[in-house]
Design a protein around this motif. Sequence first.
Motif: not given
Length: 599
Positions: A514-515, A518-519, A521, A523, A528-529, A542
């Motif tokens: 996830v990190n 999301t880091s 794309n 965001s 990242g998240w 999220h």
Amino acid sequence: MDVHDLSEEAKRGLHMSEESSDDICVDFGGRPCRPSKHGGTRAALFVLGFQAFEMMAIAAVGNNLITYVFNEMHFPLSKSANLVTNFIGTVFLLSLLGGFLSDSYLGSFRTMLVFGVIEISGFILLSVQAHLPELRPPECNMKSTIHCLEANGYKAVTLYATLCLLALGSGCLKPNIISHGANQFQRKDLRKLSSFFNAAYFAFSMGQLIALTLLVWVQTHSGMDVGFGVSAAVMAAGMISLVAGTNFYRNKPPRGSIFTPIAQVFVAAITKRKQICPSNPNMLQQPSTDLVRVKPLLHSNKFRFLDKACIKTQGKAMESPWRLCTIEQVHQVKILLSVIPIFACTIIFNTILAQLQTFSVQQGSSMNTHITKTFQIPPASLQAIPYIILIFFVPLYETFFVPLARKLTGNDSGISPLQRIGTGLFLATFSMVAAALVEKKRRESFLEQNVTLSIFWIAPQFLIFGLSEMFTAVGLVEFFYKQSSQSMQSFLTAMTYCSYSFGFYLSSILVSAVNRVTSSNGSRTKEGWLGDNDLNKDRLDHFYWLLASLSFINFFNYLFWSRWYSCDPSATHHSAEVNSLEDLENGENKDSTTEKPRI
């Protein structure tokens, strides 16, 4: 006919059930057990005491380990979370080793003695590291300082060595506590076994409750070194409880490597892969008539290719056990393969549990922990909320729900283990839904209104998951224990804990994935998240929604596989099997004595 008239070779070939042969159960000195002295509720109470103390000791460390690693060893938040989930995952993965050693060589009681000492050593070493400044990096506030020196070199090695000792000790103990306690009852006493599994979860809940309140409070207010030292003392008390029951235990002697008969089935089936399975199962290699009377076999149409391991080669009077296997061997391998999908469906469930022991604790650290002006609740103690409720729910479940459900379903456990597992998996989804909603509100309240919510806002996610765990965890242990033969009781019970292991490892993989996604794309959160040490900058909500979605999909996946398993006649093999030779001689289950064995 007396069961002792059977040859020793016949007994080994069948793996007869415990209640069918007096010499299959022995005391600590290796002498045959006496029903008036060994086993029963009295013996199980000593095991339940050990269960409570061991859980109390390891839970106090595991549930607050992220605080120690983050604040004292100065690991970044995501690395700390992964270290904790990897540690807990390793604990449960090593349960397979404990189950193997118990069933094959040591027996459950001796296995617990050995690895109990190892676990105590881990607690002592962890307490020493927390006490000595030279074994930790210099003090530093991770939340207010830009860069704190992370533990490395011999300091990190000491931490990892300590966690290895704890993982090895606790992991090898877990399946043996359950199997040794259940072995104090005969397998035909289904109601007593079901009650024992509920009692074991009650002891588990009591240990967790005390760990998450009293022991975590000691860690917070008296120092981690004192808290870890108390865990060592509690574990020692558990060992005393275990040893005190030595003269009352019914012990299942080990039977040699449990993997050899399984390997023989696969080798024999592959060797004879070009053979055609006969339509009549009676043409396959079968046990003697006496053995059939002790334990009739049921036919399973699943994994028919394994039946080829029982095909006799024409013209050969004797064949190697690696080329010709018994029906019982093939049947047990089929059971082992059939339960794997059920096992796999609980992995996501345990991934959710991992969040409650890592990110949810940090979530609580970002909230108002004051109960009064002078008293603060440690964030890790929030995990005690479900266990406080379960201390009351488990007895109510056993006292009121189970008898009522028995009348409606005719099942000795009230509802079947598979139904119990499914109920828990369904509830687990709503734990993550509650967590996501609360985290979104907490974050927005702080960033937009500069208001810090009370820590009790995150109580619902712990409560819902606690109820979920009462169904799934107990149902899974009961399911695996009842499906196992006597030669694999501890190992199959260990598979239950292996689900925890894979769940925690999956959590680490998800956090890293996830990190990474999301880091990269575009965001807003560059890290990242979950990439920052500050949850107010992360998007934990999220991540919780992602887990809720995975859990919901997993529930329907479980419905498919549980139905697939239940459609197999062999799925009810262990609940429907003849319980003892004496029952047959008294006229019970008369049809079973004349039924031809099937596989």
